[in-house]
Design a protein around this motif. Structure first.
Motif, PDB file in Angstrom:
ATOM      1  N   UNK A 130      13.197  12.761  -3.566  1.00 46.87           N
ATOM      2  CA  UNK A 130      12.284  13.127  -2.485  1.00 46.87           C
ATOM      3  C   UNK A 130      10.924  12.474  -2.628  1.00 46.87           C
ATOM      4  N   UNK A 131      10.388  12.444  -3.844  1.00 50.26           N
ATOM      5  CA  UNK A 131       9.094  11.812  -4.064  1.00 50.26           C
ATOM      6  C   UNK A 131       9.176  10.298  -3.912  1.00 50.26           C
ATOM      7  N   UNK A 132      10.261   9.705  -4.377  1.00 47.12           N
ATOM      8  CA  UNK A 132      10.413   8.249  -4.295  1.00 47.12           C
ATOM      9  C   UNK A 132      10.486   7.764  -2.848  1.00 47.12           C
ATOM     10  N   UNK A 133      10.928   8.637  -1.948  1.00 46.21           N
ATOM     11  CA  UNK A 133      11.016   8.265  -0.531  1.00 46.21           C
ATOM     12  C   UNK A 133       9.656   7.924   0.067  1.00 46.21           C
ATOM     13  N   UNK A 134       8.579   8.400  -0.561  1.00 45.44           N
ATOM     14  CA  UNK A 134       7.251   8.217   0.010  1.00 45.44           C
ATOM     15  C   UNK A 134       6.588   6.915  -0.418  1.00 45.44           C
ATOM     16  N   UNK A 135       7.228   6.132  -1.255  1.00 42.79           N
ATOM     17  CA  UNK A 135       6.630   4.870  -1.711  1.00 42.79           C
ATOM     18  C   UNK A 135       6.408   3.894  -0.552  1.00 42.79           C
ATOM     19  N   UNK A 136       7.418   3.614   0.309  1.00 49.89           N
ATOM     20  CA  UNK A 136       7.187   2.671   1.410  1.00 49.89           C
ATOM     21  C   UNK A 136       6.058   3.100   2.347  1.00 49.89           C
ATOM     22  N   UNK A 137       6.023   4.381   2.740  1.00 56.49           N
ATOM     23  CA  UNK A 137       4.968   4.849   3.645  1.00 56.49           C
ATOM     24  C   UNK A 137       3.610   4.797   2.964  1.00 56.49           C
ATOM     25  N   UNK A 138       3.574   4.985   1.645  1.00 57.65           N
ATOM     26  CA  UNK A 138       2.309   4.890   0.915  1.00 57.65           C
ATOM     27  C   UNK A 138       1.811   3.457   0.873  1.00 57.65           C
ATOM     28  N   UNK A 139       2.736   2.504   0.739  1.00 62.60           N
ATOM     29  CA  UNK A 139       2.354   1.087   0.770  1.00 62.60           C
ATOM     30  C   UNK A 139       1.751   0.725   2.121  1.00 62.60           C
ATOM     31  N   UNK A 140       2.352   1.213   3.205  1.00 63.23           N
ATOM     32  CA  UNK A 140       1.815   0.957   4.542  1.00 63.23           C
ATOM     33  C   UNK A 140       0.446   1.599   4.702  1.00 63.23           C
ATOM     34  N   UNK A 141       0.285   2.794   4.133  1.00 65.63           N
ATOM     35  CA  UNK A 141      -1.005   3.487   4.190  1.00 65.63           C
ATOM     36  C   UNK A 141      -2.081   2.654   3.507  1.00 65.63           C
ATOM     37  N   UNK A 142      -1.757   2.084   2.352  1.00 62.18           N
ATOM     38  CA  UNK A 142      -2.723   1.254   1.621  1.00 62.18           C
ATOM     39  C   UNK A 142      -3.091   0.023   2.438  1.00 62.18           C
ATOM     40  N   UNK A 143      -2.096  -0.607   3.063  1.00 64.44           N
ATOM     41  CA  UNK A 143      -2.350  -1.822   3.841  1.00 64.44           C
ATOM     42  C   UNK A 143      -3.227  -1.553   5.067  1.00 64.44           C
ATOM     43  N   UNK A 144      -3.258  -0.323   5.535  1.00 65.08           N
ATOM     44  CA  UNK A 144      -4.069   0.027   6.698  1.00 65.08           C
ATOM     45  C   UNK A 144      -5.535   0.265   6.343  1.00 65.08           C
ATOM     46  N   UNK A 145      -5.841   0.330   5.047  1.00 64.81           N
ATOM     47  CA  UNK A 145      -7.213   0.596   4.636  1.00 64.81           C
ATOM     48  C   UNK A 145      -8.086  -0.634   4.883  1.00 64.81           C
ATOM     49  N   UNK A 146      -9.239  -0.462   5.523  1.00 64.94           N
ATOM     50  CA  UNK A 146     -10.109  -1.605   5.856  1.00 64.94           C
ATOM     51  C   UNK A 146     -10.513  -2.448   4.648  1.00 64.94           C
ATOM     52  N   UNK A 147     -10.800  -1.800   3.517  1.00 67.92           N
ATOM     53  CA  UNK A 147     -11.251  -2.573   2.357  1.00 67.92           C
ATOM     54  C   UNK A 147     -10.109  -3.420   1.783  1.00 67.92           C
ATOM     55  N   UNK A 148      -8.873  -2.942   1.920  1.00 71.34           N
ATOM     56  CA  UNK A 148      -7.722  -3.723   1.458  1.00 71.34           C
ATOM     57  C   UNK A 148      -7.496  -4.915   2.383  1.00 71.34           C
ATOM     58  N   UNK A 149      -7.581  -4.681   3.680  1.00 74.40           N
ATOM     59  CA  UNK A 149      -7.432  -5.771   4.640  1.00 74.40           C
ATOM     60  C   UNK A 149      -8.529  -6.813   4.454  1.00 74.40           C
ATOM     61  N   UNK A 150      -9.745  -6.361   4.193  1.00 78.16           N
ATOM     62  CA  UNK A 150     -10.862  -7.280   3.960  1.00 78.16           C
ATOM     63  C   UNK A 150     -10.628  -8.122   2.708  1.00 78.16           C
ATOM     64  N   UNK A 151     -10.140  -7.485   1.647  1.00 84.11           N
ATOM     65  CA  UNK A 151      -9.864  -8.209   0.403  1.00 84.11           C
ATOM     66  C   UNK A 151      -8.819  -9.301   0.628  1.00 84.11           C
TER      67      UNK A 151
END
Length: 225
Positions: free
Chosen positions: A24-45
């Motif tokens: 159940x916890x491992x299922x959240x890895x892909x959505x967490x990766x997408x969440x990180x990519x949506x962060x402005x500072x990550x996109x800027x980097x």
């Protein structure tokens, strides 16, 4: 809910429960990766790295390779966060479920069983941060058994237990990436109390937010009946 029984945890359920939690916890890895990519500072980097390398190398290959490596490193970082959380949980309260939940006052652990197999689980214990409340924990339902009312029944089981033990409210915590869980809790009557970022450095970089929910026991039991 056909042919599904909710009962107290038994020692022979240990491996099934741990497997259900880990999956159940491992299922959240892909959505967490997408969440990180949506962060402005990550996109800027990523944009800055790409543009800087493109300008210096005059080639698309190097910046594309660099961004790909950064994305792969980010994926590994997210995997690390979840793997560490899973291992920490398995070494703490899930190491000895009976001792953690069944031998302590005002605590319990239940499983949902279908055709002899554990397909869901939930636990509760006195909340540390919300004094006088019970905390719902370890809620999980197997993917192919979702949408059958099992999670709702597990929520009701916790609320019934809280009412029997004299608790006025139940609280729980879920993460910003667990969209289905948020919808479930709000659907069954939980109200959002607050959002806060996990204090660890890597969680701050990910902007990994937790959400606290709460529901009044008497109102919840009546709504779910």
């Amino acid at each position: 809910m056909a042919e599904v029984q909710i009962r107290r945890y038994e020692d022979e359920d240990e491996e099934d429960v741990k497997d259900l939690f880990t999956l159940g916890m491992s299922e959240h890895v892909p959505s967490s990766c997408l969440h990180v990519l949506k962060q402005p500072h990550v996109q800027m980097l990523l944009a800055c790295v790409f543009c800087a390398l493109l300008a210096s190398s005059k080639s698309f290959l190097l910046p594309i390779l660099a961004v790909t490596l950064l994305l792969a490193a980010g994926r590994q970082g997210v995997n690390y966060v979840f793997s560490r959380y899973i291992q920490t949980s398995l070494s703490l309260d899930l190491k000895n479920i009976r001792q953690s939940y069944l031998e302590k006052p005002n605590s319990c652990f239940w499983v949902a069983e279908s055709q002899g197999r554990v397909v869901g689980m939930v636990a509760c214990l006195p909340a540390e941060k919300s004094k006088g409340c019970l905390e719902l924990k370890r809620m999980s339902v197997k993917h192919f058994h979702r949408g059958q009312g099992i999670a709702k029944a597990l929520c009701l089981t916790v609320s019934d237990f809280a009412r029997e033990q004299g608790y006025p409210a139940v609280v729980l915590y879920t993460s910003i990436v667990q969209i289905a869980a948020q919808k479930l809790y709000e659907h069954v009557g939980y109200k959002k109390v607050r959002e806060f970022v996990v204090p660890e450095l890597i969680a701050k970089i990910m902007n990994f937010t937790l959400i606290e929910y709460s529901v009044a026991v008497k109102e919840h039991v009546m709504n779910l009946m």
